[in-house]
Motif scaffolding. Structure first.
Motif, PDB file in Angstrom:
ATOM      1  N   LEU A 160      31.501  29.902  31.876  1.00 25.76           N
ATOM      2  CA  LEU A 160      32.279  29.776  33.105  1.00 25.76           C
ATOM      3  C   LEU A 160      33.505  30.681  33.071  1.00 25.76           C
ATOM      4  O   LEU A 160      33.835  31.340  34.064  1.00 25.76           O
ATOM      5  CB  LEU A 160      32.708  28.314  33.308  1.00 25.76           C
ATOM      6  CG  LEU A 160      31.581  27.301  33.555  1.00 25.76           C
ATOM      7  CD1 LEU A 160      32.151  25.889  33.600  1.00 25.76           C
ATOM      8  CD2 LEU A 160      30.821  27.612  34.838  1.00 25.76           C
ATOM      9  N   GLU A 161      34.171  30.719  31.917  1.00 27.99           N
ATOM     10  CA  GLU A 161      35.333  31.589  31.778  1.00 27.99           C
ATOM     11  C   GLU A 161      34.922  33.064  31.845  1.00 27.99           C
ATOM     12  O   GLU A 161      35.639  33.895  32.418  1.00 27.99           O
ATOM     13  CB  GLU A 161      36.051  31.278  30.469  1.00 27.99           C
ATOM     14  CG  GLU A 161      36.692  29.885  30.449  1.00 27.99           C
ATOM     15  CD  GLU A 161      37.333  29.556  29.125  1.00 27.99           C
ATOM     16  OE1 GLU A 161      37.072  30.280  28.128  1.00 27.99           O
ATOM     17  OE2 GLU A 161      38.103  28.573  29.070  1.00 27.99           O
ATOM     18  N   GLU A 162      33.765  33.358  31.280  1.00 28.12           N
ATOM     19  CA  GLU A 162      33.257  34.732  31.335  1.00 28.12           C
ATOM     20  C   GLU A 162      33.016  35.166  32.780  1.00 28.12           C
ATOM     21  O   GLU A 162      33.428  36.267  33.193  1.00 28.12           O
ATOM     22  CB  GLU A 162      31.950  34.820  30.538  1.00 28.12           C
ATOM     23  CG  GLU A 162      31.197  36.140  30.689  1.00 28.12           C
ATOM     24  CD  GLU A 162      29.764  36.059  30.197  1.00 28.12           C
ATOM     25  OE1 GLU A 162      28.940  36.867  30.657  1.00 28.12           O
ATOM     26  OE2 GLU A 162      29.461  35.172  29.373  1.00 28.12           O
ATOM     27  N   PHE A 163      32.357  34.321  33.579  1.00 26.63           N
ATOM     28  CA  PHE A 163      32.075  34.671  34.959  1.00 26.63           C
ATOM     29  C   PHE A 163      33.358  34.754  35.789  1.00 26.63           C
ATOM     30  O   PHE A 163      33.494  35.623  36.655  1.00 26.63           O
ATOM     31  CB  PHE A 163      31.111  33.658  35.583  1.00 26.63           C
ATOM     32  CG  PHE A 163      29.772  33.600  34.906  1.00 26.63           C
ATOM     33  CD1 PHE A 163      29.146  34.761  34.488  1.00 26.63           C
ATOM     34  CD2 PHE A 163      29.144  32.384  34.680  1.00 26.63           C
ATOM     35  CE1 PHE A 163      27.899  34.717  33.859  1.00 26.63           C
ATOM     36  CE2 PHE A 163      27.903  32.331  34.060  1.00 26.63           C
ATOM     37  CZ  PHE A 163      27.285  33.493  33.643  1.00 26.63           C
ATOM     38  N   THR A 164      34.302  33.854  35.531  1.00 28.45           N
ATOM     39  CA  THR A 164      35.576  33.874  36.259  1.00 28.45           C
ATOM     40  C   THR A 164      36.332  35.168  35.967  1.00 28.45           C
ATOM     41  O   THR A 164      36.845  35.833  36.886  1.00 28.45           O
ATOM     42  CB  THR A 164      36.438  32.662  35.875  1.00 28.45           C
ATOM     43  OG1 THR A 164      35.715  31.453  36.105  1.00 28.45           O
ATOM     44  CG2 THR A 164      37.725  32.637  36.686  1.00 28.45           C
ATOM     45  N   THR A 165      36.396  35.527  34.685  1.00 25.88           N
ATOM     46  CA  THR A 165      37.083  36.753  34.293  1.00 25.88           C
ATOM     47  C   THR A 165      36.424  37.971  34.930  1.00 25.88           C
ATOM     48  O   THR A 165      37.106  38.898  35.400  1.00 25.88           O
ATOM     49  CB  THR A 165      37.085  36.893  32.760  1.00 25.88           C
ATOM     50  OG1 THR A 165      37.743  35.761  32.189  1.00 25.88           O
ATOM     51  CG2 THR A 165      37.788  38.166  32.322  1.00 25.88           C
ATOM     52  N   ARG A 166      35.085  37.972  34.958  1.00 27.18           N
ATOM     53  CA  ARG A 166      34.363  39.091  35.553  1.00 27.18           C
ATOM     54  C   ARG A 166      34.735  39.250  37.031  1.00 27.18           C
ATOM     55  O   ARG A 166      34.990  40.369  37.504  1.00 27.18           O
ATOM     56  CB  ARG A 166      32.857  38.890  35.412  1.00 27.18           C
ATOM     57  CG  ARG A 166      32.041  40.040  35.958  1.00 27.18           C
ATOM     58  CD  ARG A 166      30.557  39.719  36.043  1.00 27.18           C
ATOM     59  NE  ARG A 166      29.982  39.274  34.766  1.00 27.18           N
ATOM     60  CZ  ARG A 166      28.690  38.997  34.607  1.00 27.18           C
ATOM     61  NH1 ARG A 166      27.857  39.116  35.652  1.00 27.18           N
ATOM     62  NH2 ARG A 166      28.238  38.595  33.443  1.00 27.18           N
ATOM     63  N   CYS A 167      34.788  38.147  37.760  1.00 24.79           N
ATOM     64  CA  CYS A 167      35.118  38.211  39.181  1.00 24.79           C
ATOM     65  C   CYS A 167      36.549  38.712  39.398  1.00 24.79           C
ATOM     66  O   CYS A 167      36.802  39.540  40.278  1.00 24.79           O
ATOM     67  CB  CYS A 167      34.956  36.828  39.818  1.00 24.79           C
ATOM     68  SG  CYS A 167      33.248  36.244  39.914  1.00 24.79           S
ATOM     69  N   LEU A 168      37.480  38.222  38.584  1.00 25.19           N
ATOM     70  CA  LEU A 168      38.880  38.619  38.743  1.00 25.19           C
ATOM     71  C   LEU A 168      39.103  40.068  38.324  1.00 25.19           C
ATOM     72  O   LEU A 168      39.877  40.802  38.955  1.00 25.19           O
ATOM     73  CB  LEU A 168      39.781  37.690  37.937  1.00 25.19           C
ATOM     74  CG  LEU A 168      39.799  36.214  38.385  1.00 25.19           C
ATOM     75  CD1 LEU A 168      40.684  35.395  37.458  1.00 25.19           C
ATOM     76  CD2 LEU A 168      40.257  36.073  39.825  1.00 25.19           C
ATOM     77  N   ASP A 169      38.425  40.478  37.271  1.00 22.54           N
ATOM     78  CA  ASP A 169      38.587  41.854  36.789  1.00 22.54           C
ATOM     79  C   ASP A 169      38.165  42.876  37.834  1.00 22.54           C
ATOM     80  O   ASP A 169      38.713  43.979  37.893  1.00 22.54           O
ATOM     81  CB  ASP A 169      37.792  42.063  35.499  1.00 22.54           C
ATOM     82  CG  ASP A 169      38.491  41.479  34.284  1.00 22.54           C
ATOM     83  OD1 ASP A 169      39.672  41.082  34.420  1.00 22.54           O
ATOM     84  OD2 ASP A 169      37.865  41.412  33.204  1.00 22.54           O
ATOM     85  N   GLU A 170      37.180  42.523  38.648  1.00 21.91           N
ATOM     86  CA  GLU A 170      36.706  43.463  39.656  1.00 21.91           C
ATOM     87  C   GLU A 170      37.723  43.684  40.782  1.00 21.91           C
ATOM     88  O   GLU A 170      37.638  44.656  41.512  1.00 21.91           O
ATOM     89  CB  GLU A 170      35.376  42.973  40.238  1.00 21.91           C
ATOM     90  CG  GLU A 170      34.222  43.065  39.239  1.00 21.91           C
ATOM     91  CD  GLU A 170      32.900  42.685  39.866  1.00 21.91           C
ATOM     92  OE1 GLU A 170      32.895  42.368  41.083  1.00 21.91           O
ATOM     93  OE2 GLU A 170      31.872  42.702  39.168  1.00 21.91           O
ATOM     94  N   ARG A 171      38.706  42.776  40.891  1.00 21.18           N
ATOM     95  CA  ARG A 171      39.678  42.884  41.974  1.00 21.18           C
ATOM     96  C   ARG A 171      41.108  43.097  41.490  1.00 21.18           C
ATOM     97  O   ARG A 171      41.989  43.401  42.299  1.00 21.18           O
ATOM     98  CB  ARG A 171      39.646  41.599  42.821  1.00 21.18           C
ATOM     99  CG  ARG A 171      38.311  41.304  43.474  1.00 21.18           C
ATOM    100  CD  ARG A 171      37.872  42.412  44.392  1.00 21.18           C
ATOM    101  NE  ARG A 171      38.903  42.696  45.408  1.00 21.18           N
ATOM    102  CZ  ARG A 171      38.937  43.781  46.133  1.00 21.18           C
ATOM    103  NH1 ARG A 171      38.019  44.727  45.981  1.00 21.18           N
ATOM    104  NH2 ARG A 171      39.892  43.959  47.038  1.00 21.18           N
ATOM    105  N   ILE A 172      41.350  42.973  40.185  1.00 18.40           N
ATOM    106  CA  ILE A 172      42.731  42.894  39.713  1.00 18.40           C
ATOM    107  C   ILE A 172      43.514  44.170  39.972  1.00 18.40           C
ATOM    108  O   ILE A 172      44.714  44.133  40.282  1.00 18.40           O
ATOM    109  CB  ILE A 172      42.750  42.509  38.210  1.00 18.40           C
ATOM    110  CG1 ILE A 172      44.147  42.060  37.824  1.00 18.40           C
ATOM    111  CG2 ILE A 172      42.256  43.667  37.346  1.00 18.40           C
ATOM    112  CD1 ILE A 172      44.181  41.323  36.490  1.00 18.40           C
ATOM    113  N   GLU A 173      42.885  45.331  39.875  1.00 20.93           N
ATOM    114  CA  GLU A 173      43.620  46.577  40.068  1.00 20.93           C
ATOM    115  C   GLU A 173      44.000  46.797  41.528  1.00 20.93           C
ATOM    116  O   GLU A 173      44.972  47.493  41.826  1.00 20.93           O
ATOM    117  CB  GLU A 173      42.806  47.763  39.549  1.00 20.93           C
ATOM    118  CG  GLU A 173      42.683  47.788  38.026  1.00 20.93           C
ATOM    119  CD  GLU A 173      42.109  49.093  37.526  1.00 20.93           C
ATOM    120  OE1 GLU A 173      41.963  50.024  38.343  1.00 20.93           O
ATOM    121  OE2 GLU A 173      41.813  49.171  36.330  1.00 20.93           O
TER     122      GLU A 173
END
Length: 305
Positions: A142-155
């Motif tokens: 769950l943390e892996e998927f959450t991080t993946r989603c946030l990383d795609e938008r963080i910049e």
């Protein structure tokens, strides 16, 4: 809160009305009510309040006919009196029962339509998979998927919580939990969303149902694969598990996976979105929750409720 009770025969109408205290010596109250209509979508809460105040037990002719029960005590009674309000049987007029959902979707969701004792035995099999301990073991994914989603938008510094988080996150988690390909999350999620979003019978709804059927065809292939190549996933457990000493019926395995897909892909997206929306509308809650993180589980329970 509302309960839709299918009523396609005099016997069913009689039991429904009598069970919630409506006299059958008077003509039944027929209302224009369709929970798939545009009017209902615009103001479901207001419509429920009006119905509860003016005609809390009423009959609608939409989708073949059903009773709308809107008072809390009546809804609770419908939910718990399984002998009177059963999802198990074919309709008394001889029509083959296709499920409790009106109108019928392209696939049945039998696990949520079972009555005791069948429902109790089946839940006993599945409950350990959804325990706090089981979900805790799944936390890294769950943390892996959450991080993946946030990383795609963080910049970019901006995010659409629905499109970028609350849609992909539960979809990926659900597919991983079942043992289906995570990279296919959008192909699974969108048909299930659209089947709920569009009016039954519309072109978009028909297209969504066709998409759901394609998902089920993939599930059928995956179930066949698990029979030959078992893995550490929920699909394998369903394929290999037994109820009362017998393997689970093939159709029930497919219907169970379909139910879990609908719950994980669509309703979880709605729950997460509502939670974030509520926090956005009440900004004072966020620092209050961070001040004492033990408050968070209660907040989540209230959001789900």
């Amino acid at each position: 809160i509302v309960s839709m009770v299918a009523a396609n025969s005099g016997r069913t109408e009689l039991s429904t009305a009598n069970a919630v205290g409506v006299s059958m010596t008077e003509p039944r109250k027929v209302i224009e009510f369709d929970h798939h209509s545009g009017e209902y979508a615009k103001d479901p809460v207001g419509m429920m309040h009006t119905l509860r105040e003016t005609c809390p037990v009423a009959y609608s002719e939409a989708h073949g006919g059903f009773w709308a029960v809107t008072r809390y005590d009546d809804v609770r009674r419908v939910a718990y009196e399984t002998e009177t309000f059963s999802s198990r049987h074919d309709l008394p007029n001889g029509t083959s029962f296709t499920g409790a959902i009106l109108p019928p979707p392209p696939t049945r969701f039998r696990p949520i339509e079972m009555d005791p004792p069948e429902a109790t035995r089946f839940r006993r099999l599945l409950n350990p998979l959804f325990s706090r301990q089981a979900i805790e073991r799944f936390r890294p994914r769950l943390e892996e998927f959450t991080t993946r989603c946030l990383d795609e938008r963080i910049e970019s510094g901006a995010i659409d919580f629905v499109l970028d988080l609350t849609n992909p996150l539960p979809s990926m988690a659900t597919l991983a939990f079942l043992g289906l390909p995570v990279e296919r999350w959008e192909a699974y999620a969108m048909p299930y969303h659209n089947m709920v979003a569009y009016p039954p019978g519309s072109d978009d709804w028909v297209s969504a149902c066709e998409g759901v059927q394609r998902c089920i065809e993939e599930v059928i292939e995956a179930v066949a694969d698990r029979r030959e190549n078992p893995r550490d996933d929920l699909l394998t457990l369903l394929v290999t598990a037994e109820l009362d000493g017998e393997p689970i019926e093939y159709d029930l395995v497919i219907e169970t996976v379909s139910s879990l897909l609908a719950a994980g892909l669509d309703t979880t997206t709605g729950a997460l979105t509502n939670a974030l929306s509520y926090l956005g509308e009440h900004p004072e809650l966020r620092p209050w929750l961070l001040e004492d993180t033990e408050r968070i589980p209660t907040f989540i329970e209230e959001v789900l409720r």
